[in-house]
Design a protein around this motif. Structure first.
Motif, PDB file in Angstrom:
ATOM      1  N   ASN A  51       0.804  -1.281   0.018  1.00  0.00           N
ATOM      2  CA  ASN A  51       0.138   0.090  -0.012  1.00  0.00           C
ATOM      3  C   ASN A  51       0.760   1.228   0.083  1.00  0.00           C
ATOM      4  O   ASN A  51       1.062   1.914   1.054  1.00  0.00           O
ATOM      5  CB  ASN A  51      -0.912  -0.123   1.057  1.00  0.00           C
ATOM      6  N   ILE A  52       1.547   1.689  -1.127  1.00  0.00           N
ATOM      7  CA  ILE A  52       2.181   2.820  -1.304  1.00  0.00           C
ATOM      8  C   ILE A  52       1.792   3.612  -2.327  1.00  0.00           C
ATOM      9  O   ILE A  52       1.624   3.099  -3.425  1.00  0.00           O
ATOM     10  CB  ILE A  52       3.908   2.196  -1.653  1.00  0.00           C
ATOM     11  N   SER A  53       1.688   4.784  -2.326  1.00  0.00           N
ATOM     12  CA  SER A  53       1.352   5.970  -3.280  1.00  0.00           C
ATOM     13  C   SER A  53       2.454   6.958  -3.182  1.00  0.00           C
ATOM     14  O   SER A  53       2.670   7.462  -2.094  1.00  0.00           O
ATOM     15  CB  SER A  53       0.006   6.265  -3.319  1.00  0.00           C
ATOM     16  N   TRP A  54       3.052   7.366  -4.363  1.00  0.00           N
ATOM     17  CA  TRP A  54       3.949   8.587  -4.432  1.00  0.00           C
ATOM     18  C   TRP A  54       3.842   9.388  -5.739  1.00  0.00           C
ATOM     19  O   TRP A  54       4.581   9.128  -6.584  1.00  0.00           O
ATOM     20  CB  TRP A  54       5.372   8.141  -3.979  1.00  0.00           C
ATOM     21  N   PRO A  55       3.146  10.403  -5.871  1.00  0.00           N
ATOM     22  CA  PRO A  55       3.070  11.236  -6.850  1.00  0.00           C
ATOM     23  C   PRO A  55       4.064  12.292  -6.591  1.00  0.00           C
ATOM     24  O   PRO A  55       4.540  12.688  -5.603  1.00  0.00           O
ATOM     25  CB  PRO A  55       1.778  12.174  -6.604  1.00  0.00           C
ATOM     26  N   VAL A  56       4.699  12.712  -7.906  1.00  0.00           N
ATOM     27  CA  VAL A  56       5.742  13.508  -8.045  1.00  0.00           C
ATOM     28  C   VAL A  56       5.454  14.770  -8.682  1.00  0.00           C
ATOM     29  O   VAL A  56       5.253  14.562  -9.905  1.00  0.00           O
ATOM     30  CB  VAL A  56       7.135  12.642  -8.657  1.00  0.00           C
ATOM     31  N   ILE A  57       5.115  15.876  -8.227  1.00  0.00           N
ATOM     32  CA  ILE A  57       4.879  16.981  -8.789  1.00  0.00           C
ATOM     33  C   ILE A  57       6.283  17.663  -9.461  1.00  0.00           C
ATOM     34  O   ILE A  57       7.270  17.474  -8.727  1.00  0.00           O
ATOM     35  CB  ILE A  57       4.338  18.143  -7.891  1.00  0.00           C
ATOM     36  N   ARG A  58       6.010  18.324 -10.373  1.00  0.00           N
ATOM     37  CA  ARG A  58       7.186  18.990 -11.261  1.00  0.00           C
ATOM     38  C   ARG A  58       6.798  20.410 -11.443  1.00  0.00           C
ATOM     39  O   ARG A  58       5.739  20.652 -12.239  1.00  0.00           O
ATOM     40  CB  ARG A  58       7.810  18.294 -12.513  1.00  0.00           C
ATOM     41  N   GLY A  59       7.687  21.178 -10.932  1.00  0.00           N
ATOM     42  CA  GLY A  59       7.278  22.782 -11.383  1.00  0.00           C
ATOM     43  C   GLY A  59       8.610  23.673 -10.997  1.00  0.00           C
ATOM     44  O   GLY A  59       9.809  23.172 -11.441  1.00  0.00           O
TER      45      GLY A  59
END
Length: 323
Positions: free
Chosen positions: A246-254
């Motif tokens: 149960n792992i989730s890791w969104p990576v935002i880029r800006g």
């Protein structure tokens, strides 16, 4: 009547002041790592979007300022280039995680001007195409048997974004993250070279930065760290969640700018990004680079970042990363 004229005149002057701000003489996107990783990808996306879509009249240079996984660039922008209206600097979720742990020295998330988020990536666990690990569970079972036998590599030190993805995976598999073997590299490009050369057994990164090697058949994605399978061409990649972890890791880029860039100059850049983000052509450019829609600018972005950094401080404390 006079008061109405004064108000109208004030609005006109304000509008003229915003539209008359000159385009930066030497626009530059700073990637705070060596070429080939996620920061490079982020700058190249802005380069294509702003220049190819005619939102900049001048070329947008991409320059590299490696060191401390973003710390050198952050300190330079705050301490030496605070008023620099030419430069935007790429950042990611990993930058915010490092800020939360105090890895950027005495500066905090409130010491720069957060400009825009232009897309999202997702964490990915990858191996070379000739690896003995064909599934995420193969890798997990090897870790459970002997964590020291699996060498992970990633762009960033212990406590960084890529390490955190591995640590969360280990914790979900009931393996002590402190027993992992982890090799830190200065950016994703060096990590890929090491994995393809057989010097490390697995890597943690953003999916977007490894897609060219995936499509070339050089590496294999064991899991993407998203809540659900990604749409379109990447739907074949299983998530960690569907494989029982149960792992989730969104990576935002800006991008951010120096703290003393004038409101007029900052607004000039913000308006360009907002126009770019609204264009269907930009969505195509983003998709081509393996990124997914996420559009944030201005105060909304600022508040989102402040909240995210606080969340990361709590996570870093849990992993004993803050002394």
């Amino acid at each position: 009547m006079q008061s109405k004229l004064k108000v109208a005149l004030a609005i006109t002057l304000l509008t003229l002041s915003l539209t008359s701000v000159a385009e930066p003489k030497r626009p530059e996107c700073v990637a705070p790592a060596k070429p080939g990783g996620g920061f490079d990808l982020t700058c190249k996306l802005a380069q294509s979007g702003l220049v190819d879509l005619k939102l900049l009249d001048k070329p947008l240079r991409v320059t590299f300022m490696p060191g401390g996984i973003g710390a050198v660039a952050y300190n330079a922008m705050v301490g030496q280039r605070a008023k620099d209206n030419n430069s935007i600097v790429a950042f990611s979720t990993g930058s915010l995680l490092n800020l939360a742990q105090g890895k950027f020295g005495r500066y905090t998330e409130k010491d720069v001007r957060w400009l825009a988020v232009v897309g999202a990536d997702y964490g990915a666990i990858t191996v070379s195409s000739n690896s003995p690990y064909n599934t995420l569970d193969d890798l997990i079972q090897a870790l459970k048997k002997d964590p020291s036998k699996v060498v992970f590599g990633a762009g960033g030190t212990i406590g960084g974004q890529d390490w955190m993805q591995v640590a969360l995976l280990a914790r979900a598999a009931q393996v002590d993250p402190r027993k992992l073997r982890y090799v830190a590299f200065e950016g994703g490009g060096e990590t890929l070279t090491a994995m393809l050369g057989g010097h490390i057994g697995a890597s943690s990164s953003g999916l977007g930065e490894v897609l060219p090697q995936v499509e070339a058949g050089k590496i294999r994605v064991l899991a993407v760290l998203s809540d659900e399978r990604l749409a379109g061409a990447y739907n074949y990649i299983p998530t960690a969640k569907e494989q029982g972890y149960n792992i989730s890791w969104p990576v935002i880029r800006g991008f951010y700018m120096g703290p003393k860039v004038s409101d007029e100059d900052f607004t000039w850049w913000q308006q360009r990004f907002e126009k770019m983000l609204a264009m269907p052509e930009f969505d195509q450019l983003r998709t081509q680079r393996g990124l997914f829609p996420m559009n944030l600018t201005g105060k909304e972005l600022e508040q989102s970042i402040y909240q995210q950094v606080e969340t990361f401080r709590a996570l870093a404390t849990e992993f004993d990363l803050i002394k």
